[in-house]
Design a protein around this motif. Structure first.
Motif, PDB file in Angstrom:
ATOM      1  N   GLU A  27       0.933  -1.169   0.063  1.00 28.57           N
ATOM      2  CA  GLU A  27      -0.258  -0.046  -0.004  1.00 28.57           C
ATOM      3  C   GLU A  27       0.971   1.142   0.026  1.00 28.57           C
ATOM      4  O   GLU A  27       1.681   1.402   0.868  1.00 28.57           O
ATOM      5  CB  GLU A  27      -0.745  -0.176   1.093  1.00 28.57           C
ATOM      6  CG  GLU A  27      -1.967  -1.184   1.402  1.00 28.57           C
ATOM      7  CD  GLU A  27      -2.902  -0.972   2.428  1.00 28.57           C
ATOM      8  OE1 GLU A  27      -3.898  -0.200   2.123  1.00 28.57           O
ATOM      9  OE2 GLU A  27      -2.524  -2.026   3.333  1.00 28.57           O
ATOM     10  N   VAL A  28       0.559   2.005  -1.105  1.00 23.21           N
ATOM     11  CA  VAL A  28       1.717   3.164  -1.146  1.00 23.21           C
ATOM     12  C   VAL A  28       0.709   4.287  -1.065  1.00 23.21           C
ATOM     13  O   VAL A  28      -0.205   4.728  -1.436  1.00 23.21           O
ATOM     14  CB  VAL A  28       2.246   3.344  -2.556  1.00 23.21           C
ATOM     15  CG1 VAL A  28       3.149   4.515  -2.981  1.00 23.21           C
ATOM     16  CG2 VAL A  28       3.015   1.852  -2.921  1.00 23.21           C
ATOM     17  N   THR A  29       1.462   5.546  -0.463  1.00 25.41           N
ATOM     18  CA  THR A  29       0.545   6.713  -0.479  1.00 25.41           C
ATOM     19  C   THR A  29       1.691   8.008  -0.737  1.00 25.41           C
ATOM     20  O   THR A  29       3.015   7.748  -0.387  1.00 25.41           O
ATOM     21  CB  THR A  29       0.312   7.291   0.994  1.00 25.41           C
ATOM     22  OG1 THR A  29      -0.504   6.175   1.582  1.00 25.41           O
ATOM     23  CG2 THR A  29      -0.422   8.783   1.086  1.00 25.41           C
ATOM     24  N   SER A  30       1.575   8.620  -1.901  1.00 20.51           N
ATOM     25  CA  SER A  30       2.326   9.479  -2.450  1.00 20.51           C
ATOM     26  C   SER A  30       2.868  10.919  -1.529  1.00 20.51           C
ATOM     27  O   SER A  30       1.789  10.855  -0.629  1.00 20.51           O
ATOM     28  CB  SER A  30       1.799  10.108  -3.671  1.00 20.51           C
ATOM     29  OG  SER A  30       0.805  10.804  -3.533  1.00 20.51           O
ATOM     30  N   PRO A  31       3.553  11.247  -1.611  1.00 24.79           N
ATOM     31  CA  PRO A  31       3.824  12.531  -0.713  1.00 24.79           C
ATOM     32  C   PRO A  31       2.627  13.644  -0.915  1.00 24.79           C
ATOM     33  O   PRO A  31       2.263  14.316   0.068  1.00 24.79           O
ATOM     34  CB  PRO A  31       5.196  13.297  -1.329  1.00 24.79           C
ATOM     35  CG  PRO A  31       5.964  12.107  -1.853  1.00 24.79           C
ATOM     36  CD  PRO A  31       4.667  11.201  -2.656  1.00 24.79           C
ATOM     37  N   GLY A  32       1.792  13.822  -1.944  1.00 18.70           N
ATOM     38  CA  GLY A  32       0.734  14.343  -1.940  1.00 18.70           C
ATOM     39  C   GLY A  32      -0.572  13.679  -1.523  1.00 18.70           C
ATOM     40  O   GLY A  32      -1.564  14.372  -1.505  1.00 18.70           O
ATOM     41  N   GLY A  33      -0.472  12.580  -0.984  1.00 11.95           N
ATOM     42  CA  GLY A  33      -1.629  12.106  -0.320  1.00 11.95           C
ATOM     43  C   GLY A  33      -2.502  11.231  -1.164  1.00 11.95           C
ATOM     44  O   GLY A  33      -3.480  10.746  -0.719  1.00 11.95           O
ATOM     45  N   ILE A  34      -2.026  10.750  -2.618  1.00 18.07           N
ATOM     46  CA  ILE A  34      -2.789   9.841  -3.297  1.00 18.07           C
ATOM     47  C   ILE A  34      -2.416   8.422  -2.996  1.00 18.07           C
ATOM     48  O   ILE A  34      -1.150   8.072  -2.939  1.00 18.07           O
ATOM     49  CB  ILE A  34      -2.246  10.075  -4.923  1.00 18.07           C
ATOM     50  CG1 ILE A  34      -2.657  11.471  -5.242  1.00 18.07           C
ATOM     51  CG2 ILE A  34      -2.858   8.921  -5.776  1.00 18.07           C
ATOM     52  CD1 ILE A  34      -2.281  11.859  -6.531  1.00 18.07           C
ATOM     53  N   HIS A  35      -3.244   7.656  -2.758  1.00 16.07           N
ATOM     54  CA  HIS A  35      -3.314   6.202  -2.442  1.00 16.07           C
ATOM     55  C   HIS A  35      -3.270   5.194  -3.578  1.00 16.07           C
ATOM     56  O   HIS A  35      -3.754   5.524  -4.671  1.00 16.07           O
ATOM     57  CB  HIS A  35      -4.241   5.834  -1.332  1.00 16.07           C
ATOM     58  CG  HIS A  35      -4.366   6.716  -0.325  1.00 16.07           C
ATOM     59  ND1 HIS A  35      -3.409   6.390   0.833  1.00 16.07           N
ATOM     60  CD2 HIS A  35      -5.177   7.771   0.255  1.00 16.07           C
ATOM     61  CE1 HIS A  35      -3.721   7.335   1.893  1.00 16.07           C
ATOM     62  NE2 HIS A  35      -4.640   7.901   1.246  1.00 16.07           N
ATOM     63  N   ALA A  36      -2.360   4.129  -3.507  1.00 12.94           N
ATOM     64  CA  ALA A  36      -2.313   3.033  -4.499  1.00 12.94           C
ATOM     65  C   ALA A  36      -1.730   1.867  -3.969  1.00 12.94           C
ATOM     66  O   ALA A  36      -1.287   1.877  -2.862  1.00 12.94           O
ATOM     67  CB  ALA A  36      -1.514   3.568  -5.736  1.00 12.94           C
TER      68      ALA A  36
END
Length: 438
Positions: A27-36
């Motif tokens: 589970e990944v969350t980008s520095p800008g808060g987008i989850h993937a």
């Protein structure tokens, strides 16, 4: 040509990948808060990305039916400073692949890109999402394609049956009308309508993302912000629950064809219903398992009434159905309808046998790992899991849930859910011995 070469290259690479049901999902969350979600695999130098925007064509504005469908068809027809031809040349030069599709519940973006070209391929896809041109010549060209499809559907018994079922079942909900709209509604759409349609559905508050392939979690986070960070925060509100106006019986739609097509359905289970797995297994026995299913055995094998008949669970965002379809000669369709209804009732009253349950469990658990046959399929599975509210451990527990279904579970859900009295048939053709009953 480059695109074709990449497709052939990718096929060879995919064929070499192992089949993986025990995938490791990050589970990944980008520095800008987008989850993937990510399945990282560096065996092959490319990555597949699947993006979904929940709501899909159901978010068409009132009086603008078909706008989101037409808009989706234009996303790859020029962006930023590039017209359609320039965009296509840039995409092909990168050996990248983009696909844009829309359904009643989601707008889907599928992308494949080589590792060495990833940054530029992401930049090009970003332009398609945040700055599509909607040039008038492209609008006119794609509009003509959509209208051609609408006219084709008007003479297709399968499309007529499905559209008639939806119109009866869903009342004034967006599900009741085709996502492509009508010829009149599509002809009336303007460039401003398409811009508004994009803003209604392409937004971060309904975003789901999955990736599989040659990319790290850190690099995926950076990619997410580059690709999706500039999208609008919010889109249009979701429609409410759809009504289900299914009284049961038969609706005949006269159509000049030697073979009738029948679509049938009734109320079904939501994906998060505790009985969903038992119902899934039950339906596999009833009509979902090809030649091993009861409907195929009774309608085709024993009576020769059709080449194929099937049923399936259809949980949507705003309604849930148990559906099926069959085609038969005009002189045989009445008997086919009767046999289907009888088998519906027999399953509801008697349930399944131990032998049927054992065979279906073996098939369902054995077939599941075969779905994980490359980066693209894995990314599609992952994004679908997110949209259905599943957790990452589902891929490891799914087969255990199938094995846990008991004969009593199948009998209970069959009795609770199968409702032959309210099973609605839409028959398109010139059926002999069948008349509209509702």
């Amino acid at each position: 040509m480059i695109r074709a070469v990449f497709s052939s290259f990718a096929f060879v690479l995919l064929a070499a990948l192992p089949l993986r049901a025990e995938v490791e999902i990050q589970e990944v969350t980008s520095p800008g808060g987008i989850h993937a979600w990510l399945v990282e695999s560096h065996e092959v130098p490319f990555v597949s990305v699947e993006i979904r925007f929940q709501g899909g064509a159901s978010l068409d504005a009132p009086g603008k039916r078909g706008a989101i469908n037409l808009m989706t068809g234009l996303l790859e027809e020029g962006a930023g400073e590039m017209d359609a031809r320039t965009f296509a040349r840039e995409r092909d030069a990168l050996a990248a692949s983009y696909r844009f599709d829309v359904s009643s519940d989601s707008l889907a973006v599928s992308a494949r890109m080589l590792t060495e070209n990833r940054d530029r391929a992401v930049g090009l896809l970003r332009q398609a999402l945040v700055a599509p041109r909607f040039d008038q010549d492209a609008i006119d060209r794609v509009r003509a394609q959509v209208i051609s499809g609408i006219r084709s559907d008007a003479t297709d018994p399968n499309a007529i049956a499905g559209q008639t079922f939806d119109r009866i079942a869903f009342g004034d909900h967006p599900y009741a009308t085709p996502i492509s709209g009508t010829e009149a509604s599509v002809n009336a759409l303007t460039r401003d309508d398409l811009i508004a349609a994009r803003d209604r559905v392409i937004a971060r508050d309904r975003l789901y993302v999955a990736a599989a392939g040659d990319i790290s979690a850190e690099d995926l986070g950076k990619m997410l912000d580059t690709l999706l960070g500039d999208l609008p925060e919010t889109g249009a509100p979701m429609p409410g629950p759809a009504p289900l106006n299914l009284a049961g019986g038969v609706t005949v739609v006269p159509f000049d064809t030697p073979q009738s097509v029948a679509v049938f359905g009734q109320r079904g289970l939501d994906r998060d219903d505790p009985d969903f797995f038992a119902a899934f297994v039950m339906n596999q026995i009833l009509g979902g398992g090809g030649f091993g299913a009861r409907l195929m055995e009774e309608v085709r094998v024993k009576r020769g009434l059709t080449y194929g008949v099937y049923s399936y669970l259809m949980p949507m965002d705003h309604a849930a159905l148990i559906m099926g379809q069959v085609a038969s000669g005009n002189d045989k369709i009445a008997e086919a309808v009767e046999v289907i209804r009888d088998e519906w009732a027999r399953m509801a009253e008697q349930g399944a046998t131990e032998d049927e349950l054992a065979k279906v469990k073996t098939y369902l658990t054995g077939a599941y790992p075969l779905r994980f046959d490359g980066n693209g399929p894995i990314a599609r599975i992952l994004v679908g899991m997110q949209m259905e509210g599943l957790t990452p451990d589902y891929v490891k527990t799914r087969n255990d849930r199938i094995r846990a279904v008991t004969l009593d579970d199948v009998r209970r859900v069959a009795a609770d859910w199968l409702d032959p009295a309210h099973l609605q048939f839409i028959v398109v053709g010139q059926p002999q011995g069948l008349e509209t009953t509702n």
